[in-house]
Structure formats: structure tokens, C-alpha cells
Write a protein that holds these residues in place. Structure first.
Motif, PDB file in Angstrom:
ATOM      1  N   HIS A 301      26.755 -14.622 -19.441  1.00 28.68           N
ATOM      2  CA  HIS A 301      25.667 -15.501 -18.746  1.00 28.68           C
ATOM      3  C   HIS A 301      26.562 -16.936 -18.569  1.00 28.68           C
ATOM      4  O   HIS A 301      27.996 -17.220 -18.479  1.00 28.68           O
ATOM      5  N   HIS A 304      26.789 -20.307 -21.164  1.00 27.99           N
ATOM      6  CA  HIS A 304      26.201 -20.274 -23.317  1.00 27.99           C
ATOM      7  C   HIS A 304      27.574 -18.597 -22.966  1.00 27.99           C
ATOM      8  O   HIS A 304      26.845 -17.357 -22.272  1.00 27.99           O
ATOM      9  N   MET A 307      26.272 -15.537 -24.963  1.00 28.06           N
ATOM     10  CA  MET A 307      25.580 -14.662 -24.752  1.00 28.06           C
ATOM     11  C   MET A 307      24.981 -13.655 -22.973  1.00 28.06           C
ATOM     12  O   MET A 307      26.145 -14.119 -21.915  1.00 28.06           O
ATOM     13  N   LEU A 319      18.929  -9.676 -23.261  1.00 29.73           N
ATOM     14  CA  LEU A 319      20.088 -10.415 -23.692  1.00 29.73           C
ATOM     15  C   LEU A 319      20.441 -10.342 -25.668  1.00 29.73           C
ATOM     16  O   LEU A 319      19.081 -10.143 -26.333  1.00 29.73           O
ATOM     17  N   PHE A 359      22.658 -13.929 -12.872  1.00 26.42           N
ATOM     18  CA  PHE A 359      21.939 -15.035 -13.263  1.00 26.42           C
ATOM     19  C   PHE A 359      22.363 -15.577 -11.935  1.00 26.42           C
ATOM     20  O   PHE A 359      22.798 -15.481 -11.445  1.00 26.42           O
ATOM     21  N   GLY A 363      21.937 -20.767 -15.091  1.00 23.38           N
ATOM     22  CA  GLY A 363      21.918 -19.873 -16.537  1.00 23.38           C
ATOM     23  C   GLY A 363      20.626 -19.531 -17.038  1.00 23.38           C
ATOM     24  O   GLY A 363      19.767 -18.801 -18.360  1.00 23.38           O
ATOM     25  N   ARG A 364      18.956 -20.080 -16.330  1.00 16.64           N
ATOM     26  CA  ARG A 364      17.576 -19.496 -16.961  1.00 16.64           C
ATOM     27  C   ARG A 364      17.150 -18.686 -16.638  1.00 16.64           C
ATOM     28  O   ARG A 364      16.343 -17.895 -16.978  1.00 16.64           O
ATOM     29  N   ILE A 366      17.308 -14.825 -14.661  1.00 15.96           N
ATOM     30  CA  ILE A 366      17.802 -13.503 -14.284  1.00 15.96           C
ATOM     31  C   ILE A 366      17.268 -12.753 -13.294  1.00 15.96           C
ATOM     32  O   ILE A 366      15.940 -12.346 -13.070  1.00 15.96           O
ATOM     33  N   ILE A 379      14.193 -17.169 -18.757  1.00 14.71           N
ATOM     34  CA  ILE A 379      14.806 -16.182 -20.003  1.00 14.71           C
ATOM     35  C   ILE A 379      14.375 -16.916 -21.266  1.00 14.71           C
ATOM     36  O   ILE A 379      14.239 -16.699 -22.504  1.00 14.71           O
TER      37      ILE A 379
END
Length: 522
Positions: A301, A304, A307, A319, A359, A363-364, A366, A379
Motif C-alpha cells: 500500500h 499504510h 498493508m 488484502l 495501487f 491507496g483507496r 486498486i 478497497i
């Protein structure tokens, strides 16, 4: 797609942005008509660094090339797309042979990842099927001695004795003014120059010429994978301490860990420790006959640090949270699209295999690429993709031919724009496609990797914003002719655009067509 905002209601939405007008920027290694491409020269990896000022490519010959943006042209407002200049090339990997398994290990570069810069030096990771290497690329000035100490045409012998042309004295003189007839201790008492001096005596001059990038291998991470490495990914920061495992991963600074993934395992490394790694994912069954899926791609990620996501040959994305357990044999979220009843065929599982995941910058989201489609996943929503983009749906009637010539196993990469409003991936005939993924966008542009990227345009029906059902796919493919694209052009399976990368902050794409690297801007 609203980027990473998950709260509040946007006021007066302006609608999706208009389609981009792509233009040719530059090309490295363009082939001449009829030129035969050597296998070792075919590009196999492309990667921008986080700033977008540097671009690295790897090829099947195990070489890594680095280019740098021409910063001088960036000062001019006229130049909207500063070009990249070739800087250096180094041999990253060599062909090897595993005598225990009687297996040849290719030198081909599978992946390249840029690491944190330090003290003006660039760092990157490169990997082939078995071995990862950590490289330091630093700019150094080349210094040379411009003049020799003694003029060879005026010196006697090897320069031991020299005489002045303007001197009438018969006494010989050394080049440093000493008398050869005197001992070392008496030179100070008989130190004299001939009248007019010694014309052949010159001091050496050291000059600095142009600067060049020099590459040095800092670490080699080997003997940790039994199967071919398909992914490497840098961690955004350190997330845990593994003192009990004697990995000395504690007290590490930002970006000092990375993962490497093969078909069955994902390992965690520290950049400074090359002889130990920690296995964090292991999908190998006790009996290999029970194996039903393999890992195809893995990525950390972007923000994060605990992750990461990895994809499988069954079309699913998992994930995982590294804080849950040392061995992440369970996932925190599973993303997969359910098959419609009665839609399964011999090719269903083959074309569902995900070849690449990325990503988004926030990062929200994929982005995943399987053989036929691009899918965008949120995600926060694991019920299905938020968007599905048909890349070359007109190939569906040709799946049997694609299977027979092994083209159905080609692994296409995908990429997202920096602001997350567009996605791109490659296809056959050296074509690549750019889709708009903003809410309500119908942008779908097809470009050819050539100096005239808009030469071939494939017109496709408007794409719905939600995922397409299998019924919709059946209806759509019935209107297209097998073996040709929507313009009636013959389709060339031998030329394929597998690798491409999007500039992190600008609308600029670099893509590889065999041994040529094409760059476009909008």
C-alpha cells in the motif's frame, strides 16, 4: 472516481474531464525499416521514480538503463514536455545455471523499483527470476590529466635528462634542474637551471570533464525463492520489529524494507540485510497436487505501511494486514468478481488470471489487469469492481487460436495516472489504451506505439460505469468480426505492448514496443 475523498458531498460537480489529446514526445532505440530485433534488446521492465525526473528500463539481456529528465529545458515556458536524456546503462544480471535443479536462470529483468534517494545518489532494486540486486547510481565527475609532465619530443630517453636549446653550457641538467653527476645529498648545493629555463618542463594539469552516472551493486538478495520472482515492492515505512527473528529489522528508517513474491511465497527483506528474509505469505499446499492457484503480483500500500495486496491466477485480490500475524495465511479482504451462471468455459480460468495490480496514489483504489479487461476496485467495497474496462473484447472469438500459440498467457501490465482519473494498459499490434475512470467518463482512447500514435483508432461502445455482466459481454462480442479490430485492420499477435508506466505527476506515458521506448504527453 473521487480520488481518496470519502466524506462530504461535492458541490456543483463539473462532470468528468475531457479526453486527453496525446502527442508523440520522443523515442529511444527506434528500429529502422527491416531491422531485426535481437532478443536480448527487448525491454522487459519500465519504472519512473517518485519525482518523475528519472526513468529506468530493464531488458531481456539483464541490462538496466537510466534516463534523466532534461532539467535545463524545464526553465522555459515554451517546453511543455521536457525530454529525457539517456544517462547510463549497466549489466544488472548475468545468465546462471542451477546445478542442483539442472535449471537455466535467465538474465532477463522482471521488475525494477526505485528506492529512497540519499546524498544525491539514486538507488534502485532490480530482479530476474531468482536474484534481487540493490544498486546505487551516483553522478561522478570524470577527471583527466590534460598535459604530460615532460614533452616527449624534447626529453632525452625516458625523460631522465633534458637540455635547454638556449643554453651554451656543456653541463647536463636533469628535468628537475639537478646535476646527474652529483649525489642526492649534494643536489641541494648544485641546484641550477640552464639559462632561459627548461622549455620541456611542464606541470600536469587536472581537468574535470563531463559528469556521468556510475552504478555500483550494494547488495545481492539470493537463494530465497524456489519459483520465479514476479514482483518486488518497496514499503512506505517500517511497520514492525522482528528482533526475535534475528532479522535486525528494528530501528529502520523510512523505505528500508521491501517484499519479493514468487508463485507461492512472499518474502520480506531489509535493504541492509541480504542473507535473511522473513516469509510472510505461503500458499504452498502440503501436497502439490492440491495446488489450485498461484500468486501473480504483489504490491505494498502506498501509505499504510502494514498493508499489502497480492493477486492470484484465479482472478482474486487479497488484502492482508501485517499486524495480524507473523505469517499472513489469512486475508483481511478478498476482492473477486462472481461468475454468472452458465458462463464458465475452458478458457474462463485462464483469462481470469490477474497479471498485474497497482495501487492508486491515494491507496483507496486498486487497478488489476487480466487477459481481457482492466478492473478498478475500491478497497472499501469488496462486492465487485467499481469499473470494468474492455481492452480487446473482439479477441474473445479467437481464444482458441490465442491458446494454441500461447498468446493467451501473455502478461500485460497496467498503470494509473497520478491524479487517479485515468488508467492505461497495452494490447496487441503495439497498441495501448487509455480509459477515463472518473464518474460518468466515457473516455477510451487507443494509441499505437509509433511516432504517429493516433494512426489507429478503435471505436468501442460507451462503457457503463459499473462492472459488466457476462451477458453484456456476449451481446457486445457478437457485433465484432473475429481476427480484426473494429476498424477492419488485421491483428498482429507477434507485436505486443506488455510494459508501460505513467508519470507520477504529469500526463505522460512511457511504453515499450520490443526494443524501442516510446514516450507520449498530453
Amino acid at each position: 472516481m473521487n480520488g481518496g475523498d470519502d466524506g462530504g458531498v461535492a458541490a456543483a460537480p463539473a462532470g468528468p474531464p475531457p479526453p486527453l489529446d496525446w502527442k508523440f514526445s520522443q523515442v529511444f532505440g527506434e528500429r529502422t525499416a527491416g531491422e531485426e530485433v535481437q532478443e536480448v534488446d527487448i525491454i522487459s521492465a519500465i519504472e519512473f521514480d517518485k519525482t518523475g525526473d528519472h526513468l529506468a528500463t530493464g531488458d531481456r539481456g539483464g541490462r538496466v538503463s537510466a534516463s534523466r529528465r532534461d532539467l535545463e529545458r524545464m526553465d522555459y515556458a515554451i517546453s511543455r514536455h521536457p525530454e529525457f536524456r539517456y544517462k547510463t546503462e549497466f549489466q544488472s544480471h548475468e545468465p546462471e545455471f542451477d546445478y542442483l535443479k539442472s535449471l537455466e536462470i535467465e538474465e532477463k529483468i522482471n521488475k525494477i523499483r526505485w528506492c529512497q534517494t540519499a546524498n544525491g545518489a539514486l538507488f534502485l532494486l532490480s530482479t530476474n527470476d531468482k536474484t534481487i540486486k540493490f544498486w546505487k547510481v551516483q553522478e561522478k565527475k570524470v577527471k583527466k590529466i590534460s598535459d604530460m609532465n615532460i614533452d616527449p619530443f624534447k626529453a632525452v630517453g625516458n625523460g631522465g635528462v633534458a637540455s635547454s636549446s638556449g643554453s651554451s653550457s656543456p653541463r647536463p641538467y636533469l628535468a628537475n634542474g639537478g646535476n646527474p653527476d652529483k649525489s642526492y645529498h649534494s643536489l641541494s648545493n648544485d641546484f641550477s637551471f640552464p639559462p632561459g629555463g627548461i622549455p620541456s618542463l611542464r606541470l600536469p594539469a587536472v581537468t574535470s570533464h563531463e559528469t556521468s552516472l556510475m552504478a555500483r551493486c550494494r547488495r545481492v538478495y539470493a537463494h530465497a525463492h524456489d519459483y520465479h520472482i514476479n514482483s518486488i515492492s518497496n514499503n512506505s515505512m517500517v511497520f514492525a520489529k522482528f528482533n526475535s527473528l534475528s532479522l535486525s529489522l528494528s530501528s529502520s528508517s523510512d523505505g528500508e524494507t521491501f517484499i519479493s513474491a514468487d508463485d507461492l511465497r512472499i518474502n520480506l527483506w531489509n535493504l541492509e540485510i541480504s542473507n535473511q528474509s522473513f516469509n510472510i505469505v505461503d500458499v504452498k499446499p502440503a501436497n502439490m497436487e492440491d495446488l489450485t492457484e498461484v500468486i501473480t503480483s504483489a504490491e505494498f500500500h502506498p501509505s499504510h505501511c502494514n498493508m499489502l495486496a497480492y493477486s492470484s491466477s484465479k482472478g482474486s485480490i487479497r488484502l492482508i494486514d501485517l499486524r495480524q500475524s507473523a505469517l499472513c495465511d489469512t486475508h483481511s479482504k478478498l476482492f473477486e468478481e462472481q461468475e454468472a451462471p452458465g458462463s464458465r468455459s475452458f478458457f474462463t480460468e485462464i483469462i481470469a488470471s490477474i497479471s498485474d495490480i497497482k495501487f492508486g496514489k491515494d491507496g483507496r483504489y486498486i487497478l488489476s489487469r487480466d487477459y481481457m479487461t482492466l478492473k478498478l476496485w475500491d478497497i472499501n467495497m469488496d462486492s465487485g469492481p467499481v469499473s470494468t474496462f474492455q481492452v480487446h473484447e473482439y479477441l474473445r472469438p479467437k481464444l482458441c487460436d490465442l491458446y494454441e500459440n500461447d498468446s493467451i498467457f501473455d502478461k500485460f501490465e497496467c498503470c494509473l495516472s497520478g491524479e487517479g482519473m485515468r488508467v492505461a494498459t497495452g494490447s496487441y499490434s503495439n497498441l495501448f489504451r487509455v480509459f477515463g475512470c472518473a464518474s460518468g467518463s466515457t473516455e477510451a482512447t487507443t494509441l499505437e506505439a509509433s511516432k504517429n500514435p493516433m494512426r489507429k483508432q478503435v471505436q468501442t461502445p460507451s462503457r457503463p460505469s459499473r462492472s459488466l455482466s457476462s451477458i453484456t459481454r456476449v451481446v457486445r462480442r457478437g457485433a465484432e468480426s473475429p481476427g480484426v479490430d473494429a476498424n477492419g485492420n488485421s491483428f498482429d499477435f507477434t507485436t505486443k505492448l506488455l510494459h508501460l508506466a505513467w508519470h507520477p505527476t504529469e500526463n505522460s506515458i512511457a511504453c515499450a514496443a520490443a526494443n524501442s521506448l516510446y514516450m507520449y504527453y498530453a
